[in-house]
Design a protein around this motif. Structure first.
Motif, mmCIF file in Angstrom:
data_model
loop_
_atom_site.group_PDB
_atom_site.id
_atom_site.type_symbol
_atom_site.label_atom_id
_atom_site.label_comp_id
_atom_site.label_asym_id
_atom_site.label_seq_id
_atom_site.Cartn_x
_atom_site.Cartn_y
_atom_site.Cartn_z
ATOM 1 N N GLY A 15 0.797 -1.216 0.000
ATOM 2 C CA GLY A 15 0.000 0.000 0.000
ATOM 3 C C GLY A 15 0.830 1.266 0.000
ATOM 4 N N GLY A 16 2.126 1.123 0.255
ATOM 5 C CA GLY A 16 3.006 2.273 0.308
ATOM 6 C C GLY A 16 3.521 2.693 -1.060
ATOM 7 N N SER A 17 4.437 3.659 -1.031
ATOM 8 C CA SER A 17 4.980 4.225 -2.266
ATOM 9 C C SER A 17 6.497 4.293 -2.216
ATOM 10 N N LEU A 18 7.093 4.253 -3.390
ATOM 11 C CA LEU A 18 8.523 4.477 -3.563
ATOM 12 C C LEU A 18 8.723 5.203 -4.874
ATOM 13 N N ARG A 19 9.817 5.964 -4.958
ATOM 14 C CA ARG A 19 10.179 6.580 -6.227
ATOM 15 C C ARG A 19 11.598 6.168 -6.588
ATOM 16 N N LEU A 20 11.731 5.558 -7.740
ATOM 17 C CA LEU A 20 13.038 5.191 -8.258
ATOM 18 C C LEU A 20 13.548 6.294 -9.183
ATOM 19 N N SER A 21 14.849 6.487 -9.162
ATOM 20 C CA SER A 21 15.492 7.450 -10.048
ATOM 21 C C SER A 21 16.578 6.747 -10.842
ATOM 22 N N CYS A 22 16.849 7.260 -12.028
ATOM 23 C CA CYS A 22 17.919 6.715 -12.850
ATOM 24 C C CYS A 22 18.568 7.862 -13.612
ATOM 25 N N ALA A 23 19.821 8.100 -13.324
ATOM 26 C CA ALA A 23 20.568 9.170 -13.975
ATOM 27 C C ALA A 23 21.452 8.589 -15.062
ATOM 28 N N ALA A 24 21.349 9.168 -16.253
ATOM 29 C CA ALA A 24 22.163 8.734 -17.385
ATOM 30 C C ALA A 24 23.320 9.704 -17.578
#
Length: 129
Positions: A15-24
């Motif tokens: 039920g929770g949230s996460l934010r993934l990031s990806c730097a190129a």
């Protein structure tokens, strides 16, 4: 060469949230699209989401539609995956990918691994029940 560095994975309750990031970084000229794939233990790799660099068109896997959102920040050469209403079945290693124009066009779809030239090292997402 292109380098992709993911961050933002971790442990979250259902039920929770996460934010993934990806730097190129590196030679990103000719960048056509970026995407996210995931692979859980004992399961096949699954396409999660994709976004085209120029016009921001998006596509999602059926299992995440309505819960995940892919976006990008061109000033930072970074793509994000906002994951809401997480479920235990979302547990997997998530991989960031980058497609150059030629490879993506030859593949015909951004929801296939064949469209992508570069892959990140992966980040673990674990959703507890």
């Amino acid at each position: 060469q292109v380098q992709l560095v993911e961050s933002g994975g971790g442990l979250v309750q259902a039920g929770g949230s996460l934010r993934l990031s990806c730097a190129a970084s590196g030679r990103t000229s000719g960048l056509y699209a970026m995407g996210w794939f995931r692979q859980a233990p004992g399961k096949e790799r699954e396409s999660v989401a994709a976004i085209t660099w120029t016009d921001g068109n998006t596509d999602y896997g059926d299992s995440v539609k309505g819960r995940f959102t892919i976006s990008l920040d061109k000033t930072k050469n970074t793509v994000y995956l906002q994951m809401n209403t997480l479920k235990p079945e979302d547990t997997a290693v998530y991989y960031c990918t980058l497609a150059l124009a030629w490879t993506a066009q030859r593949a015909g779809s951004l929801m296939t691994a064949d469209a992508y030239d570069y892959w990140g090292q992966g980040t673990q997402v674990t959703v507890s029940s």
